[in-house]
Design a protein around this motif. Sequence first.
Motif, PDB file in Angstrom:
ATOM      1  N   ASN A  15     -98.862  28.235  88.148  1.00  0.00           N
ATOM      2  CA  ASN A  15     -99.838  29.188  87.632  1.00  0.00           C
ATOM      3  C   ASN A  15     -99.161  30.481  87.204  1.00  0.00           C
ATOM      4  O   ASN A  15     -98.159  30.908  87.796  1.00  0.00           O
ATOM      5  CB  ASN A  15    -100.899  29.500  88.699  1.00  0.00           C
ATOM      6  CG  ASN A  15    -101.862  28.352  88.897  1.00  0.00           C
ATOM      7  OD1 ASN A  15    -102.010  27.488  88.032  1.00  0.00           O
ATOM      8  ND2 ASN A  15    -102.518  28.326  90.051  1.00  0.00           N
ATOM      9  N   THR A  24     -96.932  33.442  89.381  1.00  0.00           N
ATOM     10  CA  THR A  24     -96.149  33.003  90.540  1.00  0.00           C
ATOM     11  C   THR A  24     -94.664  33.200  90.256  1.00  0.00           C
ATOM     12  O   THR A  24     -94.234  33.325  89.112  1.00  0.00           O
ATOM     13  CB  THR A  24     -96.411  31.530  90.857  1.00  0.00           C
ATOM     14  OG1 THR A  24     -95.970  30.723  89.734  1.00  0.00           O
ATOM     15  CG2 THR A  24     -97.890  31.268  91.082  1.00  0.00           C
ATOM     16  N   SER A  62    -100.645  24.381  91.286  1.00  0.00           N
ATOM     17  CA  SER A  62    -100.775  25.836  91.390  1.00  0.00           C
ATOM     18  C   SER A  62     -99.429  26.563  91.375  1.00  0.00           C
ATOM     19  O   SER A  62     -99.380  27.756  91.075  1.00  0.00           O
ATOM     20  CB  SER A  62    -101.542  26.198  92.666  1.00  0.00           C
ATOM     21  OG  SER A  62    -100.851  25.709  93.816  1.00  0.00           O
ATOM     22  N   ILE A  63     -98.357  25.877  91.718  1.00  0.00           N
ATOM     23  CA  ILE A  63     -97.052  26.531  91.719  1.00  0.00           C
ATOM     24  C   ILE A  63     -96.678  27.033  90.338  1.00  0.00           C
ATOM     25  O   ILE A  63     -95.917  27.998  90.189  1.00  0.00           O
ATOM     26  CB  ILE A  63     -95.960  25.575  92.251  1.00  0.00           C
ATOM     27  CG1 ILE A  63     -94.655  26.332  92.491  1.00  0.00           C
ATOM     28  CG2 ILE A  63     -95.732  24.418  91.272  1.00  0.00           C
ATOM     29  CD1 ILE A  63     -93.566  25.485  93.104  1.00  0.00           C
ATOM     30  N   SER A  99     -99.357  23.920  84.626  1.00  0.00           N
ATOM     31  CA  SER A  99    -100.055  23.760  85.903  1.00  0.00           C
ATOM     32  C   SER A  99    -100.825  22.446  85.985  1.00  0.00           C
ATOM     33  O   SER A  99    -101.110  21.966  87.088  1.00  0.00           O
ATOM     34  CB  SER A  99    -101.019  24.935  86.118  1.00  0.00           C
ATOM     35  OG  SER A  99    -101.956  25.014  85.059  1.00  0.00           O
ATOM     36  N   TRP A 143     -92.352  31.040  90.637  1.00  0.00           N
ATOM     37  CA  TRP A 143     -91.886  29.855  89.909  1.00  0.00           C
ATOM     38  C   TRP A 143     -92.151  30.012  88.405  1.00  0.00           C
ATOM     39  O   TRP A 143     -91.264  29.784  87.584  1.00  0.00           O
ATOM     40  CB  TRP A 143     -92.593  28.624  90.463  1.00  0.00           C
ATOM     41  CG  TRP A 143     -92.327  27.343  89.720  1.00  0.00           C
ATOM     42  CD1 TRP A 143     -93.022  26.853  88.653  1.00  0.00           C
ATOM     43  CD2 TRP A 143     -91.286  26.410  89.981  1.00  0.00           C
ATOM     44  NE1 TRP A 143     -92.493  25.665  88.225  1.00  0.00           N
ATOM     45  CE2 TRP A 143     -91.417  25.359  89.027  1.00  0.00           C
ATOM     46  CE3 TRP A 143     -90.253  26.322  90.914  1.00  0.00           C
ATOM     47  CZ2 TRP A 143     -90.557  24.273  88.996  1.00  0.00           C
ATOM     48  CZ3 TRP A 143     -89.403  25.232  90.886  1.00  0.00           C
ATOM     49  CH2 TRP A 143     -89.551  24.226  89.940  1.00  0.00           C
ATOM     50  N   TYR A 144     -93.389  30.400  88.084  1.00  0.00           N
ATOM     51  CA  TYR A 144     -93.748  30.575  86.673  1.00  0.00           C
ATOM     52  C   TYR A 144     -92.888  31.658  86.025  1.00  0.00           C
ATOM     53  O   TYR A 144     -92.389  31.474  84.915  1.00  0.00           O
ATOM     54  CB  TYR A 144     -95.225  30.946  86.551  1.00  0.00           C
ATOM     55  CG  TYR A 144     -95.646  31.232  85.120  1.00  0.00           C
ATOM     56  CD1 TYR A 144     -96.159  30.227  84.317  1.00  0.00           C
ATOM     57  CD2 TYR A 144     -95.534  32.515  84.584  1.00  0.00           C
ATOM     58  CE1 TYR A 144     -96.538  30.484  83.000  1.00  0.00           C
ATOM     59  CE2 TYR A 144     -95.902  32.790  83.281  1.00  0.00           C
ATOM     60  CZ  TYR A 144     -96.402  31.771  82.486  1.00  0.00           C
ATOM     61  OH  TYR A 144     -96.761  32.038  81.186  1.00  0.00           O
TER      62      TYR A 144
END
Length: 531
Positions: free
Chosen positions: A43, A46, A40-41, A35, A48-49
């Motif tokens: 984090n 999410t 924040s994407i 991050s 994405w994570y």
Amino acid sequence: MMKKIQRFGAAMFTPVLFFAFYGLTVGLSLLFTNSDILGSIANKGTAWYNFWYVVQQGSWTVFNQLPLLFVIGLPIGLAKKAQARACLETLVIYLTFNYFVNAILTLSGSTFGVNFNLSPGVTNGVSSGLAMIAGIKTLDTGMLGAILIAGITVYLHDKFFEKRLPAYLGIFQGSVFVAAIGFVVMIPTALAICLIWPKVQGGMGSLQGFLSSSGVIGVWIYTFLERILIPTGLHHFIYAPFTLGPAVVPDGIVAYWAKHLPDFATSTKSLKEMFPAGGFALTGHSKVFGCLGIALAIYATAKPEKKKIVAGLLIPATLTAMLSGVTEPLEFTFLFVAPALFAVHAVLAATLAATEYAFGVSGYFCDGLINWFALNWLPLFKYHPFTYITQIIIGLCFTAIYFFVFRFLILKFNFATPGREAEDEETKLYTKADYKAKQGAAVENKREVVEGSQALQFLQALGGSENIDDVTNCATRLRVSVKDESKLAPDSVFKKAGAHGVVRKGKAIQVIVGLSVPQVREEFEGLLGSE
């Protein structure tokens, strides 16, 4: 003996080749879940994570299961017959060996100086000397244990796989017979390992301390040996204990660096301070910066009328070295005509690595730029920009040093590097277009594909199947042992078939094929079997 050692070194490449892809995916997954870099994407929690977390767990496959990978992979290159069967036998015998070790240490670990109650792995920076192998708690013998058991099993396989038993014992023939003998052999082997290995682990701890504190001199010696031994194939025995074994860090530099990358990526401490063992992983600097200087020198000293054709050879070879770290296509363009240049190359490569280390560069730089971006620059640049800027400046300075040194030596001693051959000598440097043209013409007729195949041309140039005693390969070379070296064709015949060159050492022959050598070897062995 040399032939056996070279065969073993070549076999090491079978599992090692997986490192490039899996190392790249590890680096990318760590980057995309950071991050600090992506915001924040990335984090935790999410979508994405979560996606990259799944990718990351799969990426650890090779590094978390290195012993099993080597146990299964080595027989492919070592066994002389029925390699697939040998792989299965080796896996069974290796697991049997670890179950025996587990049982011995469970009953009397203190007798062997082992606290078998400790958890496997490293705790608070201290290794317990234990590991989990396929769910078995056992001694952490790492790559060396895997290699030892694989070597024993392949010996048993080659000796007993085709052994004929009486009809009433027929069910015990083949792989079962090999596994049965291996079962018996593993009992004293496991006992011997329990006696010896804890002492070896103590010695490894002392060696790690010595090499970690040896500084620049140790890095120079290591890098020089790793480069200068490439023509013999013995360089595997220099780098393997460091990159794959516990010579300087537990689990080897490759696995240790990948597993601790998140820690390095979020700390402002010097990389050299956090990972001093990284000095033994700087060999890629000569592959990126050194090979560029060498290629420029060869091009600059080529005859004007041959510069275009020399460029056709040097550009793909240099890009291969710089991007993937596979240097042999470039190095072997001058090794045969001017071995002294290779010795100079080894000295400069060692000096480059030692200089980088002296100025604080550390990390995993064994390969090319793809590896550098994924496992070093992208995830770590935020906290270590000065280190990498310094690295690039020093590297480019050595590119210039390589260029001027090689240019001077080529002109001074009139070395016949590509583009400087005598007028009556053929200068045929095969490019990718030449290869595709040849392949395209061959596809027109299936019979022509078989009769004109590269493997068949090499086989004919080597004196035919009756002259072949043994065959294996490394990353770019087809290694063949022949019965009568006088039956071999001239180097020009091999080059017309697409080889970059030929190394002749008595009956041990190395045909420089390139990255397609695994496919060439498979077809080569198929031709031997069909004949």
